[in-house]
Design an enzyme around this catalytic site. Structure first.
Site, PDB file in Angstrom:
ATOM      1  N   SER A 118      -6.303   8.805 -10.033  1.00 29.61           N
ATOM      2  CA  SER A 118      -4.415   9.915 -10.054  1.00 29.61           C
ATOM      3  C   SER A 118      -4.482   9.141 -11.624  1.00 29.61           C
ATOM      4  O   SER A 118      -3.431   9.250 -12.416  1.00 29.61           O
ATOM      5  CB  SER A 118      -3.813   9.118  -9.348  1.00 29.61           C
ATOM      6  OG  SER A 118      -4.957   9.597  -8.030  1.00 29.61           O
ATOM      7  N   HIS A 139      -9.596  14.733 -11.918  1.00 30.80           N
ATOM      8  CA  HIS A 139      -8.567  14.705 -11.599  1.00 30.80           C
ATOM      9  C   HIS A 139      -8.873  15.797 -10.634  1.00 30.80           C
ATOM     10  O   HIS A 139      -8.050  16.980 -10.868  1.00 30.80           O
ATOM     11  CB  HIS A 139      -7.426  13.678 -12.184  1.00 30.80           C
ATOM     12  CG  HIS A 139      -6.678  14.073 -11.609  1.00 30.80           C
ATOM     13  ND1 HIS A 139      -5.420  14.291 -12.277  1.00 30.80           N
ATOM     14  CD2 HIS A 139      -6.385  13.214  -9.820  1.00 30.80           C
ATOM     15  CE1 HIS A 139      -4.577  13.649 -11.537  1.00 30.80           C
ATOM     16  NE2 HIS A 139      -5.202  13.546 -10.160  1.00 30.80           N
ATOM     17  N   GLU A 151      -7.569  18.829 -13.419  1.00 28.88           N
ATOM     18  CA  GLU A 151      -7.993  18.102 -14.961  1.00 28.88           C
ATOM     19  C   GLU A 151      -8.544  17.571 -15.231  1.00 28.88           C
ATOM     20  O   GLU A 151      -9.279  16.334 -14.263  1.00 28.88           O
ATOM     21  CB  GLU A 151      -6.394  17.080 -14.566  1.00 28.88           C
ATOM     22  CG  GLU A 151      -5.797  16.982 -15.625  1.00 28.88           C
ATOM     23  CD  GLU A 151      -4.463  16.199 -15.278  1.00 28.88           C
ATOM     24  OE1 GLU A 151      -4.450  15.334 -14.596  1.00 28.88           O
ATOM     25  OE2 GLU A 151      -3.527  15.854 -16.334  1.00 28.88           O
ATOM     26  N   ASN A 189       0.796  13.462 -13.410  1.00 27.41           N
ATOM     27  CA  ASN A 189       1.390  13.133 -12.801  1.00 27.41           C
ATOM     28  C   ASN A 189       2.610  12.817 -13.697  1.00 27.41           C
ATOM     29  O   ASN A 189       3.566  11.396 -13.699  1.00 27.41           O
ATOM     30  CB  ASN A 189       0.723  11.611 -11.974  1.00 27.41           C
ATOM     31  CG  ASN A 189      -0.142  11.761 -11.320  1.00 27.41           C
ATOM     32  OD1 ASN A 189       0.684  11.972 -10.431  1.00 27.41           O
ATOM     33  ND2 ASN A 189      -1.420  10.855 -11.213  1.00 27.41           N
TER      34      ASN A 189
HETATM   35  N1  LIG Z   1      -4.689  11.371  -1.851  1.00 26.08           N
HETATM   36  C1  LIG Z   1      -4.071  12.219  -3.098  1.00 26.08           C
HETATM   37  O1  LIG Z   1      -3.640  13.388  -3.229  1.00 26.08           O
HETATM   38  C2  LIG Z   1      -4.645  11.841  -4.835  1.00 26.08           C
HETATM   39  C3  LIG Z   1      -4.941  13.297  -5.247  1.00 26.08           C
HETATM   40  C4  LIG Z   1      -5.996  12.787  -6.309  1.00 26.08           C
HETATM   41  C5  LIG Z   1      -6.294  11.621  -6.864  1.00 26.08           C
HETATM   42  N2  LIG Z   1      -6.647  10.175  -6.120  1.00 26.08           N
HETATM   43  C6  LIG Z   1      -7.583   9.556  -6.345  1.00 26.08           C
HETATM   44  O2  LIG Z   1      -9.028   9.801  -5.567  1.00 26.08           O
HETATM   45  C7  LIG Z   1      -9.134   8.349  -5.406  1.00 26.08           C
HETATM   46  C8  LIG Z   1      -9.596   8.446  -4.003  1.00 26.08           C
HETATM   47  O3  LIG Z   1      -8.591   8.354  -2.736  1.00 26.08           O
HETATM   48  P1  LIG Z   1      -8.197   8.393  -2.023  1.00 26.08           P
HETATM   49  O4  LIG Z   1      -7.266   9.165  -1.337  1.00 26.08           O
HETATM   50  O5  LIG Z   1      -9.006   9.685  -1.488  1.00 26.08           O
HETATM   51  O6  LIG Z   1      -8.173   7.210  -0.841  1.00 26.08           O
HETATM   52  P2  LIG Z   1      -9.022   7.244   0.481  1.00 26.08           P
HETATM   53  O7  LIG Z   1      -8.423   5.409   0.351  1.00 26.08           O
HETATM   54  O8  LIG Z   1      -8.918   8.219   1.449  1.00 26.08           O
HETATM   55  O9  LIG Z   1     -10.695   6.646  -0.106  1.00 26.08           O
HETATM   56  C9  LIG Z   1     -11.096   5.491  -0.635  1.00 26.08           C
HETATM   57  C10 LIG Z   1     -13.081   5.523  -0.034  1.00 26.08           C
HETATM   58  O10 LIG Z   1     -13.455   4.554  -0.871  1.00 26.08           O
HETATM   59  C11 LIG Z   1     -14.173   3.874  -0.257  1.00 26.08           C
HETATM   60  N3  LIG Z   1     -14.825   2.834  -1.492  1.00 26.08           N
HETATM   61  C12 LIG Z   1     -13.787   1.859  -1.259  1.00 26.08           C
HETATM   62  N4  LIG Z   1     -14.626   0.823  -1.993  1.00 26.08           N
HETATM   63  C13 LIG Z   1     -16.365   1.340  -2.050  1.00 26.08           C
HETATM   64  C14 LIG Z   1     -17.325   0.861  -2.782  1.00 26.08           C
HETATM   65  N5  LIG Z   1     -16.962  -0.096  -3.514  1.00 26.08           N
HETATM   66  N6  LIG Z   1     -17.977   2.281  -2.955  1.00 26.08           N
HETATM   67  C15 LIG Z   1     -17.916   3.335  -2.134  1.00 26.08           C
HETATM   68  N7  LIG Z   1     -17.116   4.010  -1.465  1.00 26.08           N
HETATM   69  C16 LIG Z   1     -16.069   3.167  -1.463  1.00 26.08           C
HETATM   70  C17 LIG Z   1     -12.801   3.917   1.374  1.00 26.08           C
HETATM   71  O11 LIG Z   1     -13.804   2.649   2.070  1.00 26.08           O
HETATM   72  C18 LIG Z   1     -12.540   4.915   1.318  1.00 26.08           C
HETATM   73  O12 LIG Z   1     -13.077   5.629   2.432  1.00 26.08           O
HETATM   74  C19 LIG Z   1      -8.287   7.430  -5.892  1.00 26.08           C
HETATM   75  O13 LIG Z   1      -8.705   7.509  -6.850  1.00 26.08           O
HETATM   76  C20 LIG Z   1      -6.758   8.306  -5.764  1.00 26.08           C
HETATM   77  O14 LIG Z   1      -5.841   7.675  -7.252  1.00 26.08           O
HETATM   78  C21 LIG Z   1      -5.811  10.683  -4.476  1.00 26.08           C
END
Ligand SMILES: NC(=O)c1ccc[n+]([C@@H]2O[C@H](COP(=O)([O-])OP(=O)(O)OC[C@H]3O[C@@H](n4cnc5c(N)ncnc54)[C@H](O)[C@@H]3O)[C@@H](O)[C@H]2O)c1
Length: 295
Positions: A118, A139, A151, A189
């Site tokens: 993000s 994104h 994005e 963002n």
């Molecule tokens: N949640 C949102 O609304 C949103 C929207 C757009 C982008 N993002 C981006 O997406 C990404 C993930 O966010 P999320 O909300 O899904 O997070 P989340 O916490 O729900 O999931 C993250 C996952 O990554 C896993 N993980 C951690 N280290 C790891 C590794 N070394 N290898 C493999 N897996 C690993 C964790 O176990 C977890 O299951 C982030 O970069 C976030 O900024 C999130």
């Protein structure tokens, strides 16, 4: 492209895996946690069942989609033979650097490496690899199976060829990709977070209460929900961290996070995920916080 690895099976990763698998790609879903993988597959199954109920897909589409996904707890194993990796692991700079360094070693030089970050610079992530021209931001928005936007973020060195390929691929997934350059906050963002921050400043300065601010934006600007409710859904810690990336990245005080936001995060009021943010979510529905003293 036929085979894709998705790293991280959390909120975003399982949605991204779902969309690729439903489009017919073979997906390796990779997470360090077996529990996250199990929960990710359970979420995809639940979302596919909902689509069957709405008569959008058939039972055999569901089976085909699930059949396209294989889970792994080991990155090197899961990334073997893929054409593209989409990383959606926890938003942490050092963690992403480590993942991309490993991907650079364990995948062939022609494999495209995308990140769903993000806020972390794609140029900095690309610098951890042996192929900055093949590193790009994809994104996706939450919830991924429903939201149309991708994005597409070009790092400083991302090639035209890779950008065009990812734009076409995103269209093939049924999404609408939009190309942007790599500056703090990208576009989504950079515009959304200052709006949320300004809503919090308005609350902090006593201009209006939580419900009043959200009502103005909902009914006055036709937003589907108000900025304070949206902040509760995103997570106040996530909003704070993105604002800090922009504040530090541009060195411009207009992105300085409101002190009320900083205080709430320090106090553990993170929104829906902690049970309370600008609203009280502890009963499973949106309620006004009793201490909301504006009148
Ligand atoms: N949640 C949102 O609304 C949103 C929207 C757009 C982008 N993002 C981006 O997406 C990404 C993930 O966010 P999320 O909300 O899904 O997070 P989340 O916490 O729900 O999931 C993250 C996952 O990554 C896993 N993980 C951690 N280290 C790891 C590794 N070394 N290898 C493999 N897996 C690993 C964790 O176990 C977890 O299951 C982030 O970069 C976030 O900024 C999130």
């Amino acid at each position: 492209m036929k085979k894709v690895a998705v790293i991280g099976a959390g909120t975003m990763g399982n949605g991204i895996a779902h969309v690729f698998a439903q489009t017919g790609y073979a997906v390796s879903l990779i997470d360090i946690s077996q529990d996250s993988l199990d929960k990710g597959i359970a979420t995809i199954t639940k979302n596919l069942d909902r689509m069957i109920k709405k008569e959008k897909i058939s039972e055999s589409d569901k089976e085909a989609t699930l059949g396209n996904i294989t889970t792994f707890t080991n990155t090197a194993e899961g990334a073997k033979g893929v054409d593209l990796v989409v990383e959606a692991a926890t938003e942490n700079t050092e963690l992403k650097f480590k993942i991309f360094k490993e991907l650079s070693e364990v995948t062939d030089d022609n494999v495209i490496l995308a990140s769903n970050t993000s806020s972390i610079s794609i140029t900095k992530i690309a610098a951890q690899t042996n192929r900055p021209d093949k590193v790009i931001g994809m994104h996706f928005m939450n919830p991924v199976p429903i939201m149309k936007l991708v994005e597409v973020i070009r790092g400083y060195a991302t090639s035209d060829e890779v950008t065009n390929l990812i734009m076409d691929l995103s269209k093939n997934l049924g999404k609408t990709p939009t190309e942007v350059n790599d500056y703090p906050g990208f576009v989504a963002n950079r515009i959304l977070m200052p709006m949320i921050n300004e809503a919090i400043i308005s609350l902090h300065e006593g201009v209006a209460g939580v419900e009043e601010i959200d009502t103005v934006m909902k009914l006055g600007m036709a937003h589907p929900m108000g900025p304070l409710q949206l902040a509760d859904f995103i997570g106040l810690d996530v909003c704070l961290s993105i604002l800090n990336v922009m504040y530090e990245g541009f060195g411009n005080p207009k992105y300085a996070p409101c002190p009320l936001l900083v205080n709430m995060v320090t106090a553990g009021k993170l929104g829906v995920k902690s049970g309370e943010g600008f609203y009280d979510w502890s009963h499973g529905t949106k309620e006004l916080v009793v201490s909301d003293s504006f009148k």
